[in-house]
Motif scaffolding. Structure first.
Motif, short mmCIF file in Angstrom:
data_model
loop_
_atom_site.label_atom_id
_atom_site.label_comp_id
_atom_site.label_asym_id
_atom_site.label_seq_id
_atom_site.Cartn_x
_atom_site.Cartn_y
_atom_site.Cartn_z
N VAL A 97 0.75 -1.12 0.20
CA VAL A 97 0.07 -0.56 0.03
C VAL A 97 0.65 1.73 0.22
O VAL A 97 1.76 1.41 1.07
N GLY A 98 0.22 2.45 -1.35
CA GLY A 98 1.36 3.81 -1.04
C GLY A 98 2.54 3.44 -1.51
O GLY A 98 3.20 4.04 -2.00
N LEU A 99 2.63 2.18 -2.40
CA LEU A 99 4.84 2.04 -3.08
C LEU A 99 3.49 3.04 -4.94
O LEU A 99 3.45 2.12 -5.06
N LYS A 100 4.16 3.01 -5.27
CA LYS A 100 5.35 3.50 -6.14
C LYS A 100 4.85 2.14 -7.36
O LYS A 100 5.17 1.34 -7.10
N ASP A 101 4.03 2.54 -8.29
CA ASP A 101 3.55 1.49 -9.49
C ASP A 101 4.16 0.77 -10.18
O ASP A 101 4.46 -0.90 -9.85
N SER A 102 5.45 1.37 -10.57
CA SER A 102 6.58 0.76 -10.73
C SER A 102 7.54 -0.14 -9.81
O SER A 102 7.97 -1.26 -10.34
N GLY A 111 18.07 -3.50 -3.18
CA GLY A 111 18.69 -2.89 -3.54
C GLY A 111 19.05 -1.27 -3.96
O GLY A 111 18.13 -0.21 -3.63
N ALA A 112 19.93 -0.19 -4.54
CA ALA A 112 20.33 0.31 -4.95
C ALA A 112 19.12 1.43 -4.79
O ALA A 112 19.14 3.05 -5.26
N ASP A 113 18.73 1.07 -6.14
CA ASP A 113 18.15 1.75 -7.11
C ASP A 113 16.43 2.57 -6.67
O ASP A 113 15.65 3.43 -7.12
N THR A 114 16.52 2.27 -5.23
CA THR A 114 15.36 2.99 -4.50
C THR A 114 15.73 4.34 -3.55
O THR A 114 15.22 4.40 -2.98
N LYS A 119 5.43 -2.04 -7.13
CA LYS A 119 4.91 -2.79 -6.62
C LYS A 119 5.40 -4.08 -7.71
O LYS A 119 5.66 -4.89 -7.76
N ALA A 120 5.30 -3.26 -9.47
CA ALA A 120 5.06 -4.60 -10.56
C ALA A 120 7.05 -5.25 -10.33
O ALA A 120 7.30 -6.32 -10.82
N GLN A 121 7.82 -4.54 -9.77
CA GLN A 121 9.31 -5.14 -9.32
C GLN A 121 9.43 -5.89 -7.92
O GLN A 121 10.72 -6.64 -7.49
N GLY A 122 8.54 -6.52 -6.87
CA GLY A 122 8.26 -6.92 -6.43
C GLY A 122 8.89 -6.80 -4.80
O GLY A 122 8.89 -6.84 -3.85
N TYR A 123 8.92 -4.72 -4.63
CA TYR A 123 8.97 -4.35 -3.41
C TYR A 123 7.80 -4.45 -2.96
O TYR A 123 6.95 -3.99 -2.76
N PHE A 124 8.49 -4.18 -0.93
CA PHE A 124 7.46 -4.21 -0.16
C PHE A 124 7.81 -3.95 1.26
O PHE A 124 8.60 -4.05 1.39
N LEU A 125 6.49 -3.67 1.78
CA LEU A 125 6.86 -3.48 3.05
C LEU A 125 7.53 -4.23 3.88
O LEU A 125 6.28 -4.88 4.17
N SER A 126 8.35 -4.83 4.27
CA SER A 126 8.63 -5.88 4.90
C SER A 126 7.60 -5.54 6.73
O SER A 126 7.47 -7.19 6.98
N CYS A 127 7.91 -4.77 6.81
CA CYS A 127 7.14 -4.18 8.80
C CYS A 127 5.51 -4.65 8.55
O CYS A 127 4.99 -4.98 10.08
N VAL A 128 4.72 -5.05 7.76
CA VAL A 128 3.89 -5.18 7.92
C VAL A 128 3.39 -6.72 6.24
O VAL A 128 1.90 -6.30 6.26
N CYS A 129 4.55 -6.53 6.18
CA CYS A 129 4.22 -8.18 5.18
C CYS A 129 4.01 -9.11 5.67
O CYS A 129 5.21 -10.13 6.78
#
Ligand SMILES: Cc1cc2nc3c(=O)[nH]c(=O)nc-3n(C[C@H](O)[C@H](O)[C@H](O)COP(=O)(O)OP(=O)(O)OC[C@H]3O[C@@H](n4cnc5c(N)ncnc54)[C@H](O)[C@@H]3O)c2cc1C
Ligand code: HEM
Lengths: 128, 320
Positions: free
Chosen positions: B57-62, B86-89, B64-74
């Motif tokens: 929730v709240g992450l950029k679509d791009s 990864g460095a690109d974030t 989300k599509a790459q599988g990024y997620f917030l581990s504290c609420v996962c």
């Protein structure tokens, strides 16, 4: 011209569908939050999430599409029953629902149909 | 119960445990701060398995599509394989200057190494070389080359006292973000805007006000800033100058202790708002700062008539 009779148009459509839910939700939620009979049941810190649940409630009461079973209503309100939820609170919610629809200019016979749908869930909501 | 694979290790999560808590429990260091799905510092990337929607929730679509997620609420429903974000974030930035806006508010200026796109009012997460991560709202505007933060100095606060030390100037930090939905959307230019915040809650509001004015917002814009005492009303002169320049901008301050003067009331901020605007139907509201205040003001503004969808807010949750 094509005229649909009110007997064949589903209640949800007659009320205005999802747009009616959107139009009703803020008004209904305000009424609930200031009504001291029921406000304490809605004291969730997360207002957006509460609002989502109010929409689910309204959609259901308006005869709209939903996937809730009687059992879901039981488990969903069990926490509230434990807090003392009873017939008087149920009646208050039905009353606030009616007042919301009245504000929106909905005809009495439609309000009656909404109240009847809400009524049909009483035993489940109150966990009886 | 599900298992999480990370860097060649595998661990079992206990029932209801988040990926972050599981990793930390196993001694794997992961940057984190709010632990409430808001600051974004604990972001990881899923390389295998399913990410629960709540964790994106709240992450950029791009992202989300790459599988990024917030581990504290996962809290995964099945096994997952995860890796570092990864460095690109993240963007490296240098602290250019730190000065005092008031006795306990610092202005921190940062120069990002590469383009850092944001909307005025969003927030970023500042990460030190030690891994310490804290979120701060952005008070500058996107066209400015430096980023500006307003940081309240908290006695014993790990990030804020470090920023106050001379050594922090020139230091390199990492920025993650931007995050947040609390910004001006240029539509309905005649809609009245109400902005309210206490302390450094002013930081995002300062950016949002300037953004709205630059985009020629025509409706009234009314800022309420609250503080304990007069000296907490930082940027007072700049706000008065802005009010003198723009006829549709009004600045009202509320302090709990002090002597009344024009535009400054000795009363709680919510009481000052209620007496100047008992009805707020059709307004748009922005509320930032102390979480308790944000929660109660949100409810009050809603009850005064602002539609829920027209209320934007950021609660400055302390780190967990
Ligand atoms: C979305 C978001 C945006 C934020 N934006 C800003 C911003 O623009 N400006 C800003 O100054 N802060 C902002 N914060 C808060 C910020 O992230 C840090 O929590 C804060 O700066 C304290 O960090 P620290 O490392 O100095 O203190 P810590 O080492 O985390 O805390 C030290 C001690 O102080 C206590 N403490 C923490 N916060 C407070 C407080 N507010 N009042 C009293 N005691 C406290 C802690 O419980 C702890 O005991 C924001 C937070 C979030 C989640
Ligand atoms: C009149 C019949 C009622 C119906 C059809 C109904 C329906 C619903 C629905 C669909 C939800 C959402 C469930 C979910 O998705 O989590 C819900 C939640 C809720 N209902 Fe009802 N409800 C009724 C009566 C009441 C009454 C009388 C009260 C209290 C006075 C109440 C209080 C709540 C609360 C507080 C929630 C949120 C629960 C939570 O946050 O866990 N409801 N209801």
């Amino acid at each position: 011209m094509h005229i649909m009779s009110s007997e064949t148009t589903p209640l949800f459509e007659q009320l205005g569908g999802q747009a009616a839910v959107e139009a009703a939700v803020d008004n209904f939620y305000r009424k609930v939050l200031v009504d001291e009979r029921v406000a304490h049941f809605f004291d969730d810190v997360d207002m957006e999430r509460q609002r989502g649940k109010q929409k689910a409630f309204l959609t259901m009461a308006f005869g709209g599409p939903h996937n809730y079973t009687g059992k879901d209503m039981r488990t969903g309100h069990a926490r509230l029953v434990a807090m003392g939820l009873n017939d008087s609170h149920f009646d208050a919610i039905v009353e606030l629902l009616g007042a919301t629809l009245k504000d929106m200019g909905v005809a009495d016979n439609l309000i009656g149909q909404v109240a009847a749908i809400a009524e049909s869930t009483r035993a489940d909501v109150l966990g009886r | 119960m599900s298992s999480v694979a990370y860097a060649g290790r595998s661990l079992e999560l206990s029932l209801g445990e988040s990926v972050l808590d599981g990793l930390l429990r196993s001694g794997i260091p992961v940057a984190h701060a709010c632990k409430a799905g808001s600051c974004g510092s604990c972001m990881l990337r899923a390389v295998g398995g399913c990410v629960p929607p709540r964790a994106q929730v709240g992450l950029k679509d791009s992202w989300k599509a790459q599988g990024y997620f917030l581990s504290c609420v996962c809290v995964p429903e099945a096994d997952m394989e995860v890796s570092e974000a990864g460095a690109d974030t993240r963007v490296t930035a240098r602290i250019m200057a730190v000065d005092h806006l008031s006795h306990d508010v610092l202005r921190v200026r940062l120069q990002p190494e590469r383009n850092f796109d944001y909307r005025a009012g969003q927030y970023l997460t500042l990460i030190r070389d030690t891994g310490l991560a804290r979120s701060y709202s952005i008070a500058s505007l996107p066209h400015e080359s430096e980023l500006e933060l307003h940081v309240r100095l908290i006695p014993g606060g790990r990030m804020s006292t470090w920023l106050c030390e001379p050594a922090s100037v020139g230091a390199q930090v990492q920025l993650q973000g931007p995050t947040g939905e609390c910004f001006y959307v240029p539509d309905r230019e005649d809609q009245p805007l109400l902005l309210a915040g206490t302390g450094t809650g002013l930081a995002p509001l300062w950016g949002i006000i300037q953004d709205a004015l630059r985009r020629n917002h025509r409706g009234p814009i009314h800022l309420f800033h609250g503080a304990l005492r007069m000296e907490g009303l930082y940027l007072r002169e700049a706000l008065r100058a802005l009010a003198a320049r723009y006829a549709n901008f009004t600045y009202t301050a509320a302090v709990l202790e002090g002597t009344e003067e024009p535009g400054i009331f000795i009363a709680p901020i919510d009481a000052v708002i209620a007496s100047s605007h008992p009805k707020l139907n059709g307004w748009r509201g922005f509320i930032c700062g102390d979480p308790t205040l944000v929660r109660s003001l949100k409810r009050k503004l809603f009850l005064a008539g602002i539609a829920m969808g027209d209320i934007y807010s950021d609660a400055f949750l302390p780190s967990a």
